[in-house]
Write an enzyme that holds these catalytic residues in place. Structure first.
Site, short mmCIF file in Angstrom:
data_model
loop_
_atom_site.label_atom_id
_atom_site.label_comp_id
_atom_site.label_asym_id
_atom_site.label_seq_id
_atom_site.Cartn_x
_atom_site.Cartn_y
_atom_site.Cartn_z
NE ARG A 1 -3.87 -2.27 0.64
CZ ARG A 1 -4.58 -2.90 -0.28
NH1 ARG A 1 -4.32 -2.73 -1.59
NH2 ARG A 1 -5.56 -3.69 0.06
CG ASN B 1 -3.49 -2.53 -6.20
OD1 ASN B 1 -2.47 -2.87 -5.62
ND2 ASN B 1 -4.68 -2.98 -5.84
CG ASP C 1 -4.46 -11.04 -2.90
OD1 ASP C 1 -3.89 -9.93 -2.93
OD2 ASP C 1 -5.60 -11.22 -3.36
CG HIS D 1 -9.05 -2.89 2.57
ND1 HIS D 1 -8.74 -1.93 1.63
CD2 HIS D 1 -9.15 -4.06 1.89
CE1 HIS D 1 -8.67 -2.51 0.43
NE2 HIS D 1 -8.90 -3.80 0.56
#
Ligand code: NCD
Ligand code: ZN
Length: 421
Positions: free
Chosen positions: A61, A91, A281, A285
């Site tokens: 992140r 991402n 993976d 969050h």
């Protein structure tokens, strides 16, 4: 030259052998022998000495979403879980789509990472593939973000055959938009058919390339892939969890958690040795985000991925050789690191773990380095490594994790000598 000899049950060429692992001052393995004459000895007798895991699918992140995780906390979690090398997904914000965004992430990771790392470039319509190929050998595609996946055919032609292309293979045509209030709803919006169709489209578009299918979640996807000349991965959550468990909203993830029979199919393939790669993976969050009206997809897992599986090794359900083939050796082969990482052999970096299978605990949030402070595996049994060595340095000692941001190196840099791009 001074050598340190670590004794224990060493995973060597697919077998556990009572021997010594010799490591030189540069952190390179000089050999596996019965006895190193004149070496300094460190005894881990009775304990397992296995390669450090290589997790080819993490989301740390950083930059952009450091409220969820960053390269410091993510890499500490990896280390504590026995993962000595990670490959970080593109991402982030900015997305890793050209040299400028790549360099930004590289600077951050060089400063903050305790473990060694690769960095994926992302293939989006506005990516500069040529620039990405000048600095990495790993690319990622989110198929479901492409309204017309056939547009990828021209891009496929630009990618050399030795570059790993990891693809999130859910087909855009089969994903529905809509509200979801349960894991069952979420599974219906992104149904199993989206996975199998995504896999078929990917194999057609990237025929002949070094294609890797990320996080296979369904029995049908798995059965389709087993005879094909591509690699694929499974995650701990798709093996251990399903949509009928009481995991809403934390269990929202892409691809969705499926049914118990899909779990069973993944386990059977795992036992048969038909699964090339295991990967977490790791996609954290915040609790507030997960508890919101639209819980974002993703579960953390890089710290628990290996410890969860070591319990099955202890129970005699899976073999340590098979587990480390999936979580170290094959990942090294497909990322171009074979010979340097992923197995204990002369000339490789001394990335290794010392594991005592008697050292079992129940997973609790306060054991984890995650910024998000939650785990979907709370209460499950786990065996964390006692010692973790990265390039010969003991970064976990007797279960204590030493912070060393900046120790981690980029695996495709000139410090990794054979891999100058
Ligand atoms: C990914 C993430 O959070 O970055 N989440 C996930 O559930 N795997 C994004 C994605 O793959 O859709
Ligand atoms: Zn992912």
């Amino acid at each position: 030259m001074s050598i340190v000899a670590y004794s224990g049950k060493i995973l060597y060429r697919g077998n556990l052998v009572d021997a010594e692992l010799g490591v030189d001052e540069e952190g390179i393995i000089v050999g596996i022998r019965k006895h190193f004459e004149g070496a300094r000895r460190v005894s881990f007798s009775g304990k397992l000495i296995i390669p450090g895991a290589i997790d080819i699918h993490v989301h740390f992140r950083d930059p952009g979403y450091t409220n969820k995780e960053d390269f410091k906390t993510g890499s500490m979690a990896a280390l504590a879980g026995g993962v000595t090398t990670v490959f970080d997904m593109p991402n982030t914000d900015p997305k890793i789509k050209d040299l400028k965004s790549f360099k930004k992430k590289l600077r951050i990771a060089n400063k903050k990472s305790t473990v060694d790392f690769g960095i994926y470039g992302g293939i989006w319509p506005n990516s500069n593939i040529k620039e990405l190929l000048s600095v990495t050998k790993a690319l990622k595609i989110y198929l479901y973000e492409w309204s017309d996946p056939n547009a990828l055919e021209n891009i496929a032609r630009m990618i050399p055959n030795d570059v790993l292309i990891s693809i999130h293979a859910e087909h855009p045509n089969m994903i529905k938009k809509g509200e979801y209030w349960s894991l069952d709803d979420y599974n219906k919006l992104r149904p199993p058919e989206a996975e199998i169709e995504g896999i078929k489209a990917s194999l057609k578009i990237f025929n002949g390339k070094k294609l890797h299918i990320a996080h296979v979640s369904t029995e049908s996807g798995l059965n389709y892939l087993i005879s094909k000349a591509v690699t694929f991965e499974v995650t701990p959550h798709h093996m251990l969890l399903n949509k009928d468990m009481n995991l809403w909203p934390y269990g929202v993830v892409n691809p969705p958690l499926r049914s118990k029979s899909d779990n069973d199919a993944l386990w059977r393939a795992f036992f048969r040795g038909s699964i090339p790669v295991y990967a977490s993976d790791h996609a954290p969050h915040e609790i507030d985000e997960k508890e919101s009206e639209n819980p974002p997809p993703g579960v953390p897992g890089v710290q628990e991925a290996l410890p969860l599986m070591l319990v099955f090794v202890k129970e005699g359900i899976i073999r340590i050789e098979d587990l480390m083939t999936m979580y170290a050796y094959i990942p090294a082969v497909i990322t171009g690191l074979k010979g340097l990482k992923g197995s204990l052999e002369s000339g490789a970096y001394a990335d290794f773990l010392v594991v005592d299978l008697g050292n079992e605990v129940r997973i609790k949030e306060d054991m984890l380095f995650y910024k998000c402070e939650w785990t979907i595996y709370k209460g499950l049994r786990a065996i964390f490594p006692l010692y973790v060595f990265v390039r010969g340095e003991a970064l976990v000692e007797d279960g204590e994790v030493n912070e060393d941001p900046g120790f981690g190196k980029y695996v495709y840099s000139k410090d990794f000598k054979p891999f100058i791009i």
